[in-house]
Design an enzyme around this catalytic site. Structure first.
Site, PDB file in Angstrom:
ATOM      1  N   LYS A   4      40.441  33.258  47.697  1.00  0.00           N
ATOM      2  CA  LYS A   4      41.320  34.230  47.040  1.00  0.00           C
ATOM      3  C   LYS A   4      40.685  35.621  47.032  1.00  0.00           C
ATOM      4  CE  LYS A   4      44.986  35.440  44.754  1.00  0.00           C
ATOM      5  NZ  LYS A   4      46.263  35.508  45.476  1.00  0.00           N
TER       6      LYS A   4
ATOM      7  N   GLY B  16      49.679  42.260  42.566  1.00  0.00           N
ATOM      8  CA  GLY B  16      48.625  43.102  41.984  1.00  0.00           C
ATOM      9  C   GLY B  16      48.412  44.386  42.754  1.00  0.00           C
ATOM     10  N   ASN B  17      48.608  44.342  44.080  1.00  0.00           N
ATOM     11  CA  ASN B  17      48.425  45.545  44.897  1.00  0.00           C
ATOM     12  C   ASN B  17      49.513  46.583  44.629  1.00  0.00           C
ATOM     13  OD1 ASN B  17      46.041  44.990  46.581  1.00  0.00           O
ATOM     14  ND2 ASN B  17      47.240  43.256  47.258  1.00  0.00           N
TER      15      ASN B  17
ATOM     16  N   LYS C  59      52.907  32.778  48.992  1.00  0.00           N
ATOM     17  CA  LYS C  59      54.207  33.182  48.439  1.00  0.00           C
ATOM     18  C   LYS C  59      55.296  32.194  48.862  1.00  0.00           C
ATOM     19  CE  LYS C  59      53.164  38.142  48.175  1.00  0.00           C
ATOM     20  NZ  LYS C  59      51.726  37.918  48.134  1.00  0.00           N
TER      21      LYS C  59
ATOM     22  N   LYS D 172      48.725  33.847  41.810  1.00  0.00           N
ATOM     23  CA  LYS D 172      49.731  34.231  40.820  1.00  0.00           C
ATOM     24  C   LYS D 172      51.125  33.721  41.163  1.00  0.00           C
ATOM     25  CE  LYS D 172      52.131  38.095  42.503  1.00  0.00           C
ATOM     26  NZ  LYS D 172      51.956  37.824  43.907  1.00  0.00           N
TER      27      LYS D 172
END
Length: 303
Positions: A119, A11-12, A265, A203
């Site tokens: 989060k 998202g960043n 991740k 995500k």
């Protein structure tokens, strides 16, 4: 045999405003179409941490529920991505349709994550600003990897992707599919159907779940760095080109990967590669994605 590849965009990497995002996704689209041109069937997922926080803040006056803010972020990020990817496909004379799908993901209402918000969403704040907002809004703020303070919300694990069959149908008809944006809109099952909850599913974990459900050959997580590092930001920092499950678990036990940053991740990659002998996960930067798929950079994670 077709090669299915699930891409998870951070998202960043999408910018801090709609204008900035629209500029950045043009480069993102080039990378995605590079992979399509290599013969991959591509499914795109994306983060929404900065975007959903921005939308939630902007809609505070009307008390817009958090799940609806998540749905809005899927819509406008998906719109930008599908527009840019379609334009890039057209410029290369590749005839494919692109579609973004508002996607719900079932979570367990008893997930212990609801008792411990972790989060990060929204903008970065200085400590004093965060403390002021915490008192005014009741939100919870935590420091995010030394970059400042951000609002944190619960991050439950994904259990089921509601629109999975639709995603499969779209993919089978050779469409480029953008789905499970922001980890999916978190919903719980009730007697009256699905009900949204105030949370953000990681995500990368949702991307791993989607990749498993679609029997994809590869999960590619695109982030800000070319390779995963141990001893990050220390004089003895070391890049990792390849690791298996045992090595990754060893690094996790040592605390090598920051929670809310690289840790989820790597954990998502482990979830994916653990499901099949042939599964491969890759973590790299957006700009190096094509090179990484050729083995020239990036961090490969295997069983």
């Amino acid at each position: 045999m077709e090669k299915r590849l699930v891409i998870a965009l951070g998202g960043n990497a999408l910018g801090n405003s709609p204008k900035e995002q629209l500029m950045l996704v043009k480069d993102t689209a080039k990378t995605i179409v590079d992979l399509i041109s290599e013969g991959y069937k591509v499914i795109v997922t994306h983060g929404n941490g900065p975007q959903v926080g921005m939308i939630n803040l902007a809609m505070e006056s009307v008390k817009m529920p958090f799940p609806e803010c998540g749905a809005m972020s899927q819509g406008y990020i998906g719109y930008h991505l599908q527009q840019s990817i379609k334009q890039e496909l057209k410029s290369r004379n590749i005839d494919k349709n692109v579609v973004s799908l508002v996607t719900q993901v079932v979570v367990d209402k008893g997930d212990k994550a609801f008792n411990n918000p972790t989060k990060p969403v929204g903008s970065f704040y200085k400590k004093e600003e965060a403390e002021k907002l915490e008192k005014e809004s009741g939100f919870t703020f935590k420091e995010d990897a030394g970059r400042g303070y951000r609002r944190v919300v619960p991050s439950p694990n994904p259990k089921e992707i509601v629109e999975l069959n639709v995603i499969k149908e779209l993919l089978d008809k050779d469409n480029v599919v953008i789905a499970v944006g922001g980890g999916g809109i978190p919903v719980i099952e009730t007697e009256n159907g699905y009900e949204g909850v105030a949370a953000v599913i990681d995500k990368d974990k949702s991307a791993a779940k989607l990749a498993n459900d679609l029997n994809a050959q590869m999960l590619v997580i695109l982030t800000a760095i070319d390779k995963v590092c141990i001893n990050f930001n220390k004089p003895n920092q070391k890049e990792i080109s390849k690791m298996d499950i045992l090595e990754a678990k060893k690094y996790i036990k040592e605390g090598q990967f920051a929670p809310g940053s690289m840790l989820p991740k790597v954990e998502a990659c482990l979830d994916f590669v653990n499901s099949s002998k042939e599964s491969i996960a890759l973590i790299t930067s957006l700009s190096k994605a094509k090179d990484a798929l050729k083995g020239l950079t990036g961090t490969i994670i295997t069983k």
